[in-house]
Design a protein around this motif. Structure first.
Motif, PDB file in Angstrom:
ATOM      1  N   UNK A  49       0.839  -1.198   0.000  1.00  0.00           N
ATOM      2  CA  UNK A  49       0.000   0.000   0.000  1.00  0.00           C
ATOM      3  C   UNK A  49       0.875   1.250   0.000  1.00  0.00           C
ATOM      4  N   UNK A  50       0.674   2.176  -0.923  1.00  0.00           N
ATOM      5  CA  UNK A  50      -0.404   2.276  -1.917  1.00  0.00           C
ATOM      6  C   UNK A  50      -0.170   1.465  -3.196  1.00  0.00           C
ATOM      7  N   UNK A  51       1.047   0.959  -3.396  1.00  0.00           N
ATOM      8  CA  UNK A  51       1.283  -0.023  -4.455  1.00  0.00           C
ATOM      9  C   UNK A  51       2.435  -0.912  -4.009  1.00  0.00           C
ATOM     10  N   UNK A  52       2.611  -2.008  -4.700  1.00  0.00           N
ATOM     11  CA  UNK A  52       3.552  -3.034  -4.245  1.00  0.00           C
ATOM     12  C   UNK A  52       5.005  -2.633  -4.485  1.00  0.00           C
ATOM     13  N   UNK A  53       5.780  -2.683  -3.398  1.00  0.00           N
ATOM     14  CA  UNK A  53       7.227  -2.478  -3.448  1.00  0.00           C
ATOM     15  C   UNK A  53       7.865  -3.589  -2.629  1.00  0.00           C
ATOM     16  N   UNK A  54       8.787  -4.306  -3.243  1.00  0.00           N
ATOM     17  CA  UNK A  54       9.461  -5.414  -2.559  1.00  0.00           C
ATOM     18  C   UNK A  54      10.916  -5.034  -2.297  1.00  0.00           C
ATOM     19  N   UNK A  55      11.409  -5.371  -1.114  1.00  0.00           N
ATOM     20  CA  UNK A  55      12.786  -5.068  -0.744  1.00  0.00           C
ATOM     21  C   UNK A  55      13.495  -6.342  -0.322  1.00  0.00           C
ATOM     22  N   UNK A  56      14.621  -6.651  -0.976  1.00  0.00           N
ATOM     23  CA  UNK A  56      15.467  -7.791  -0.605  1.00  0.00           C
ATOM     24  C   UNK A  56      16.508  -7.301   0.401  1.00  0.00           C
ATOM     25  N   UNK A  57      16.658  -8.049   1.517  1.00  0.00           N
ATOM     26  CA  UNK A  57      17.607  -7.658   2.559  1.00  0.00           C
ATOM     27  C   UNK A  57      18.999  -8.228   2.273  1.00  0.00           C
ATOM     28  N   UNK A  58      20.029  -7.505   2.731  1.00  0.00           N
ATOM     29  CA  UNK A  58      21.414  -8.002   2.700  1.00  0.00           C
ATOM     30  C   UNK A  58      21.693  -8.761   1.413  1.00  0.00           C
ATOM     31  N   UNK A  59      21.520  -8.064   0.303  1.00  0.00           N
ATOM     32  CA  UNK A  59      21.581  -8.740  -0.993  1.00  0.00           C
ATOM     33  C   UNK A  59      23.007  -9.117  -1.372  1.00  0.00           C
ATOM     34  N   UNK A  60      24.015  -8.403  -0.828  1.00  0.00           N
ATOM     35  CA  UNK A  60      25.420  -8.699  -1.126  1.00  0.00           C
ATOM     36  C   UNK A  60      26.185  -8.988   0.168  1.00  0.00           C
ATOM     37  N   UNK A  61      27.317  -9.655   0.035  1.00  0.00           N
ATOM     38  CA  UNK A  61      28.229  -9.738   1.168  1.00  0.00           C
ATOM     39  C   UNK A  61      28.646  -8.322   1.542  1.00  0.00           C
ATOM     40  N   UNK A  62      28.869  -8.105   2.820  1.00  0.00           N
ATOM     41  CA  UNK A  62      29.207  -6.760   3.284  1.00  0.00           C
ATOM     42  C   UNK A  62      30.464  -6.238   2.601  1.00  0.00           C
ATOM     43  N   UNK A  63      31.499  -7.106   2.455  1.00  0.00           N
ATOM     44  CA  UNK A  63      32.737  -6.675   1.795  1.00  0.00           C
ATOM     45  C   UNK A  63      32.468  -6.292   0.338  1.00  0.00           C
ATOM     46  N   UNK A  64      31.588  -7.055  -0.327  1.00  0.00           N
ATOM     47  CA  UNK A  64      31.262  -6.743  -1.724  1.00  0.00           C
ATOM     48  C   UNK A  64      30.503  -5.426  -1.817  1.00  0.00           C
ATOM     49  N   UNK A  65      29.562  -5.199  -0.898  1.00  0.00           N
ATOM     50  CA  UNK A  65      28.804  -3.945  -0.908  1.00  0.00           C
ATOM     51  C   UNK A  65      29.727  -2.750  -0.672  1.00  0.00           C
ATOM     52  N   UNK A 199      12.422  -2.913  -5.391  1.00  0.00           N
ATOM     53  CA  UNK A 199      11.924  -2.894  -6.766  1.00  0.00           C
ATOM     54  C   UNK A 199      10.402  -2.836  -6.781  1.00  0.00           C
ATOM     55  N   UNK A 200       9.857  -2.315  -7.866  1.00  0.00           N
ATOM     56  CA  UNK A 200       8.398  -2.271  -8.046  1.00  0.00           C
ATOM     57  C   UNK A 200       8.085  -2.224  -9.536  1.00  0.00           C
ATOM     58  N   UNK A 201       6.918  -2.762  -9.861  1.00  0.00           N
ATOM     59  CA  UNK A 201       6.454  -2.723 -11.244  1.00  0.00           C
ATOM     60  C   UNK A 201       5.944  -1.324 -11.583  1.00  0.00           C
ATOM     61  N   UNK A 202       6.341  -0.843 -12.746  1.00  0.00           N
ATOM     62  CA  UNK A 202       5.910   0.460 -13.221  1.00  0.00           C
ATOM     63  C   UNK A 202       4.464   0.363 -13.703  1.00  0.00           C
ATOM     64  N   UNK A 203       3.640   1.325 -13.290  1.00  0.00           N
ATOM     65  CA  UNK A 203       2.247   1.353 -13.727  1.00  0.00           C
ATOM     66  C   UNK A 203       1.761   2.792 -13.734  1.00  0.00           C
ATOM     67  N   UNK A 204       0.522   2.982 -14.184  1.00  0.00           N
ATOM     68  CA  UNK A 204      -0.061   4.327 -14.196  1.00  0.00           C
ATOM     69  C   UNK A 204      -0.280   4.862 -12.795  1.00  0.00           C
ATOM     70  N   UNK A 205      -0.145   4.003 -11.759  1.00  0.00           N
ATOM     71  CA  UNK A 205      -0.343   4.446 -10.381  1.00  0.00           C
ATOM     72  C   UNK A 205       0.912   4.284  -9.514  1.00  0.00           C
ATOM     73  N   UNK A 206       2.050   4.027 -10.130  1.00  0.00           N
ATOM     74  CA  UNK A 206       3.282   3.855  -9.344  1.00  0.00           C
ATOM     75  C   UNK A 206       3.932   5.218  -9.058  1.00  0.00           C
ATOM     76  N   UNK A 207       3.132   6.128  -8.502  1.00  0.00           N
ATOM     77  CA  UNK A 207       3.622   7.480  -8.219  1.00  0.00           C
ATOM     78  C   UNK A 207       4.555   7.459  -7.011  1.00  0.00           C
ATOM     79  N   UNK A 208       5.734   8.037  -7.171  1.00  0.00           N
ATOM     80  CA  UNK A 208       6.725   8.026  -6.096  1.00  0.00           C
ATOM     81  C   UNK A 208       7.662   9.214  -6.237  1.00  0.00           C
ATOM     82  N   UNK A 209       8.409   9.471  -5.193  1.00  0.00           N
ATOM     83  CA  UNK A 209       9.419  10.525  -5.226  1.00  0.00           C
ATOM     84  C   UNK A 209      10.537  10.174  -4.255  1.00  0.00           C
TER      85      UNK A 209
END
Length: 491
Positions: A49-65, A199-209
Motif C-alpha cells: 500500500x499504496x502499491x507493491x514495493x518489494x525489498x530484498x535484505x542483505x543482498x550482497x556480502x558486506x565486503x562486496x557492498x 523494486x516495483x512494477x511500473x504502472x499508471x499508479x506507481x507514483x513516487x518521489x
C-alpha cells in the motif's frame, strides 16, 4: 625464466539469503499476488500500500557492498537539474568494467532478474538501464510514475551510510491515487537501508518521489529499470486554453492610479521599460505597488486560509478558495483594459484595443486578452512542473509575476524561482527569482514553457505570487479609442 602474469580475480556475487530457492520464490510469489496482504521475512519485505514495493535484505556480502560503494564513489558524476529533479548521475554502468560494478551488473542481469520475472510472472527483454546515483543535501526527485516507453520494473540498490535515518531525508515516498489515478498525498515513506535492493512494477499508479536530502550526507545508490514489450505507456492529458473576458477601462483610471506607483505611469519611464523589454523579452519592476496598497495586500494575504493543491505529478502549492476584498480588487485590476493598456506601454505588445501601435493599423479578429490569473502561496516543498503548463495550440504569451512577502535574505539556491525553457533547448532561457513588491513581465513563444523550481529547506519564509497570462492582438483587428492611450502615456 618467464614469470607468469598474475590474473586479477573478479568478485562473484550471488544471493546470500536463499532468495533464489524455489520454495522462497513460491512463497514470495503467493504473497505478491495477494495485493491486500503485506509480508515480512528474513529475506524480504513486501509493501502493498499504496502499491507493491518489494525489498530484498542483505543482498550482497558486506565486503562486496563496501567494494561496490568505493567504486561508485570514485566515478565521475554529472549534475542533473530540471523541473523534476536535482541529483548527480554516472554514465550507464553497462559501459563500466571495474570489478565490483561488473560483478553486480552480472548478478542483477541474471539471478535478480530471474527471481523478479518469476515473482511477477513477467518476461523481460535484454534491455537493462543502470546508473550510479548520488543525492546531496537539498537534492530531490519529485513525484513521477516511471512510465516511459518499455520500462517494466524499477529497482534501487541502496549504498547509503549505515547511520541513515528518516531524519536524513531521501526517503522513497509512495503516493496514494484518487479515483482518476492522479497522485494525491504520500501514503507511505520507505527509508533507504545499506545493502538492500528495492523494486516495483511500473504502472499508471506507481507514483513516487525521493524526498529532499535534509542532512549534510550523501544518499548513494544504483538504480535502473528492467524492460518489457508489455510495459504500460501513459499518454499525457493536454488541456486547451480558454480566453477570459476583458473588463472595460474606466476613463479616469482612478483605480489604476490608486494601486500602481506613480513613477510607472510616467511616459519617460514606460518608454525606458519598453526599450529594455523589447531587447530582452523580459523586465522586472521593483516597488511596483504604492506602499499603502502593498501593506494592505500583504495583510490580506496573511489573513486568508490556504489549501494545498495537486496533483503531485504536476504541482504542489497553496491556493485560497475564498479571497479577501483587497485581494479580489487587485485580481480584478489585472483583468481590466486599463491594466492591459499599461502593460502595452511597458512591452509594446497590443494587449488593449486602446493602445496606439505605431507599427500596425489593422488587427485580426482573433481573441486577445487575459487567459488565466491566480494567486498562490509558496513554502518549503512546493513546486510546479512543466506538464502543468502544457496546453493545446498555446499562442505567444505575456506572463506577469507579482511577488510579495519575499524575505530579504532569499537566495535562488532555495528554489522558488520561475524558469523558462524551450522544447528545442532544454537549458534555461530565463530565470525569474521572486523579489518583494516586484512585477516581472516575460514574453514567450509557442514552444517555450515555465515551471517553478522545487523550494528546499533554505527558504527563509513563505511568499506569495500573483500570476497572469495575456494574449496580444494580431494584425487586422478593429481599432479602439487612442485618446485613452495618450492619457496613460502622459500620466
Amino acid at each position: 625464466m618467464a614469470v607468469a602474469k598474475k590474473r586479477k580475480i573478479f568478485p562473484s556475487m550471488h544471493f546470500l539469503n536463499g532468495l533464489e530457492q524455489d520454495d522462497v520464490i513460491s512463497s514470495l510469489k503467493e504473497h505478491y499476488g495477494q495485493s491486500q496482504k503485506a509480508s515480512k521475512t528474513e529475506c524480504y519485505n513486501l509493501n502493498v500500500d499504496p502499491f507493491k514495493v518489494c525489498t530484498f535484505h542483505d543482498i550482497l556480502k558486506n565486503d562486496s557492498a563496501m567494494g561496490l560503494l568505493e567504486e561508485i564513489q570514485n566515478m565521475d558524476f554529472t549534475f542533473k537539474e530540471n523541473d523534476l529533479l536535482s541529483l548527480h548521475q554516472t554514465i550507464d554502468l553497462n559501459d563500466v568494467k571495474t570489478p565490483y560494478i561488473s560483478a553486480v551488473r552480472d548478478f542483477i542481469y541474471t539471478e535478480v532478474k530471474t527471481v523478479i520475472e518469476k515473482v511477477t510472472s513477467s518476461s523481460f527483454n535484454n534491455t537493462v538501464d543502470m546508473h550510479g546515483i548520488k543525492f546531496m543535501q537539498h537534492d530531490n526527485l519529485l513525484c513521477h510514475s516511471d512510465c516511459l516507453n518499455t520500462r517494466h520494473t524499477a529497482f534501487i540498490l541502496y549504498l547509503v551510510p549505515k547511520t541513515w535515518s528518516p531524519e536524513s531525508g531521501g526517503t522513497l515516498d509512495l503516493f496514494n491515487s484518487d479515483k482518476d489515478g492522479n497522485p494525491t498525498d504520500v501514503g507511505k515513506s520507505l527509508c533507504p537501508k545499506f545493502n538492500t535492493f528495492s523494486w516495483f512494477e511500473v504502472s499508471a499508479k506507481s507514483w513516487h518521489q525521493v524526498s529532499e536530502i535534509l542532512e549534510d550526507d550523501i544518499r548513494w545508490s544504483i538504480s535502473g529499470w528492467f524492460h518489457s514489450e508489455d510495459s504500460p505507456i501513459v499518454n499525457p492529458i493536454v488541456d486547451e486554453f480558454v480566453m477570459l473576458p476583458i473588463l472595460p477601462m474606466d476613463s479616469d483610471l482612478d483605480v489604476l492610479k490608486s494601486w500602481i506607483s506613480l513613477k510607472y505611469l510616467n511616459l519617460e519611464i514606460s518608454s525606458e521599460v519598453q526599450e529594455k523589454f523589447q531587447e530582452d523579452s523580459e523586465v522586472s519592476l521593483g516597488e511596483f505597488l504604492n506602499p499603502e496598497k502593498y501593506s494592505a495586500l500583504c495583510a490580506a494575504l496573511q489573513s486568508m486560509d490556504w489549501v494545498t493543491v495537486g496533483p503531485r505529478d504536476k504541482k504542489k502549492y497553496q491556493v485560497c478558495n475564498k479571497q479577501s476584498a483587497t485581494v479580489l480588487e487587485f485580481m480584478e485590476l489585472l483583468k481590466t483594459d486599463a491594466f492591459a493598456l499599461l502593460l502595452s506601454h511597458f512591452t509594446g505588445l497590443p494587449l488593449s484595443t486602446n493602445y496606439d501601435d505605431p507599427d500596425c493599423d489593422d488587427f485580426s479578429d482573433k481573441p486577445f486578452g487575459m487567459i488565466s490569473s491566480s494567486v498562490s502561496r509558496w513554502d518549503h516543498g512546493f513546486y510546479s512542473l512543466l506538464c502543468d503548463q502544457e496546453v493545446d495550440n498555446l499562442p505567444d504569451l505575456l506572463h506577469i509575476f507579482y511577488h510579495t512577502e519575499v524575505h530579504p535574505e532569499y537566495d535562488v539556491d532555495a528554489g522558488g524561482y520561475v524558469s523558462f525553457i524551450s522544447h528545442s533547448d532544454k537549458e534555461p532561457l530565463l530565470v525569474i527569482p521572486p523579489q518583494d513588491n516586484t512585477i516581472s513581465l516575460v514574453f514567450t513563444r509557442t514552444d517555450e514553457f515555465g515551471f517553478t523550481k522545487y523550494i528546499n529547506a533554505k527558504l527563509p519564509k513563505p511568499f506569495y505570487c500573483f500570476n497572469a497570462r495575456y494574449v496580444s492582438r494580431t494584425p487586422n483587428e478593429e481599432r479602439g479609442n487612442s485618446d485613452l492611450s495618450n492619457e496613460v502615456s502622459h500620466l
